[in-house]
Design an enzyme around this catalytic site. Structure first.
Site, mmCIF file in Angstrom:
data_model
loop_
_atom_site.group_PDB
_atom_site.id
_atom_site.type_symbol
_atom_site.label_atom_id
_atom_site.label_comp_id
_atom_site.label_asym_id
_atom_site.label_seq_id
_atom_site.Cartn_x
_atom_site.Cartn_y
_atom_site.Cartn_z
ATOM 1 N N GLU A 267 7.493 67.161 44.373
ATOM 2 C CA GLU A 267 8.371 68.079 44.751
ATOM 3 C C GLU A 267 9.378 67.186 45.553
ATOM 4 O O GLU A 267 9.146 66.485 46.271
ATOM 5 C CB GLU A 267 8.003 69.057 45.941
ATOM 6 C CG GLU A 267 6.993 70.236 45.485
ATOM 7 C CD GLU A 267 6.753 71.159 46.372
ATOM 8 O OE1 GLU A 267 7.529 71.259 47.605
ATOM 9 O OE2 GLU A 267 5.655 71.734 46.256
ATOM 10 N N GLU A 322 14.129 81.943 44.838
ATOM 11 C CA GLU A 322 12.953 82.731 44.707
ATOM 12 C C GLU A 322 12.966 83.792 46.224
ATOM 13 O O GLU A 322 12.714 83.391 47.002
ATOM 14 C CB GLU A 322 11.490 81.983 44.853
ATOM 15 C CG GLU A 322 11.247 81.180 43.821
ATOM 16 C CD GLU A 322 10.196 80.261 43.747
ATOM 17 O OE1 GLU A 322 8.979 80.714 43.705
ATOM 18 O OE2 GLU A 322 10.387 79.185 43.867
#
Length: 429
Positions: A267, A322
């Site tokens: 990530e 999100e």
């Protein structure tokens, strides 16, 4: 002697061969999270992934609809086993059932290449969870062996940078001593199976913590003077590579056995929006960080100073904004795309797949080079790049809810690292 026509024909063939190869040299990975109630169906995300040149995708679960959607797509897919399942996976029978149902059932059309068991477990301050991690990794790997899949699928786990004790300079880094009893068996597992260690690395957290003393150009891959590690004499012109090499040095410090363990950046990313206190969280910085990073991956091999012969795989976080992730505003604004398929900002890149079919043209065009804004405008009707209505994933992992928020655990390490870095730069001037 070859005739001029033969030479011309050979040159034409050579030109065609060169044109047939993509410019992408390093593989581009994208994290595909689904903690939202307004995302498009998985089948509609493939054109978006292609528009940014991605060839690898990491899921935070083993969502059946996503696995079916990627069938025949050609993407290298990484699936994940959430922290909430680790205790169960110590049972080899349950691990075998999980592999059969969530991995083997989708092969070979869906190209699953890795299983990430747990996320940032060792720095979760949950002793029971930490104790369950390595046995779960062993059980999942054993299940792959039983199914004859261990040669094509590797098992690993993801860590935050908070596993580091000393972090500056990179040549003096080490793993936290309190984690070594749990971490060392995992490193031995990587050596035995040939799997990489996964690191979640966020230069944004370091900059946000100390913006007055950390060069923004240094963290955004912009031109800057960089710094030279006094211990290794290696020069760094961006923070991400310094963070990765800090982990490589920590591996070396544990023992020579671990020198060949590769690192994957599982990530990294930059939020396009944040709370007032989240300094640097804006569209311009996100565009520069992710745009410059992806351009680097498209133009050259990603190799850090300490491992010049080892290609670095990087997964950008994340595909979508999100809206159901808890925490500060930044948590909900790491996406390259809005849920309707329009880009959050222009990355300024062009790929051969930018006009890929199946998802409309607006998302692809704007994500690679067109103008866009966080409101979703900028060419084409909203939703043209996504379409298909709203999608809710099956059984999303609760441990992904704060997957990118290792900030509190890793800020001190990163902040100390780069305050001292600045001091070195000033002394050299």
């Amino acid at each position: 002697m070859a005739s001029s026509s033969q030479i011309s024909f050979s040159l034409a063939c050579l030109a065609l061969l060169l044109l047939s190869f993509p410019l992408t040299i390093s593989s581009i990975g994208i994290n595909y999270g689904q903690v939202a109630n307004n995302l498009p169906p998985p089948k509609n995300v493939i054109p978006l992934l292609k528009s940014v040149g991605a060839t690898k995708v990491k899921l935070y679960d083993a969502d059946p609809q996503a696995l079916r959607a990627f069938s025949g797509s050609g993407f290298d897919l990484t699936v994940s086993l959430g922290n909430e399942y680790l205790a169960q996976m110590k049972d080899s029978d349950k691990a075998r059932d999980w592999v059969k149902q969530n991995v083997q059932a989708y092969l070979p059309n869906t190209k699953i290449v890795a299983i990430v068991v747990g996320n940032e477990v060792l720095t979760s301050n949950q002793s029971d969870l930490s104790a369950a991690l390595f046995p779960a990794m062993q059980s999942i790997h054993g299940a792959l062996v039983d199914c004859g899949l261990n040669k094509q699928i590797f098992v690993t786990t993801a860590h935050s940078l908070a596993i580091l004790d000393v972090s500056y300079p990179p040549s003096a880094t080490s793993f936290r001593h309190d984690l070594l009893p749990t971490l060392t068996p995992i490193l031995d597992f990587h050596v035995k199976t040939g799997s990489p260690i996964l690191i979640n690395a966020y230069p944004f957290f370091a900059y946000e913590s100390n913006p007055k003393h950390i060069s923004l150009d240094f963290v955004l891959f912009q031109p800057n003077q960089g710094f030279t590690d006094p211990g290794s004499n290696f020069h760094y012109d961006n923070m991400l590579f310094a963070q990765v090499d800090a982990v490589y040095h920590a591996l070396d410090a544990v023992g020579i056995t671990y020198k060949k363990v590769p690192i994957v950046v599982s990530e990294t990313g930059w939020p396009s929006n944040g709370d007032p206190a989240e300094v640097g969280a804006n569209c311009d910085n996100a565009r520069k960080y992710n745009g410059n990073l992806i351009k680097m991956m498209m133009s050259k091999k990603m190799r850090t100073p300490i491992r010049p012969d080892c290609d670095l795989t990087i997964f950008v976080f994340a595909l979508f904004n999100e809206n159901m992730k808890p925490g500060p505003t930044s948590e909900r604004n790491y996406g390259l795309f809005n849920p309707d398929g329009t880009p959050v900002y222009s990355l300024g890149i062009k790929t051969s797949s930018s006009s890929g079919g199946g998802g409309g043209s607006s998302g692809s065009k704007n994500s690679t080079g067109g103008s866009s804004s966080s409101s979703g405008g900028g060419g084409g009707s909203p939703g043209a790049g996504a379409g298909g209505g709203i999608y809710t994933p099956e059984n999303p992992s609760p441990d992904y809810m704060s997957i990118s928020s290792a900030r509190e655990k890793g800020r001190f390490v990163e902040c100390v690292f780069f305050v001292l870095l600045l001091c070195i730069i000033k002394l050299r001037l």
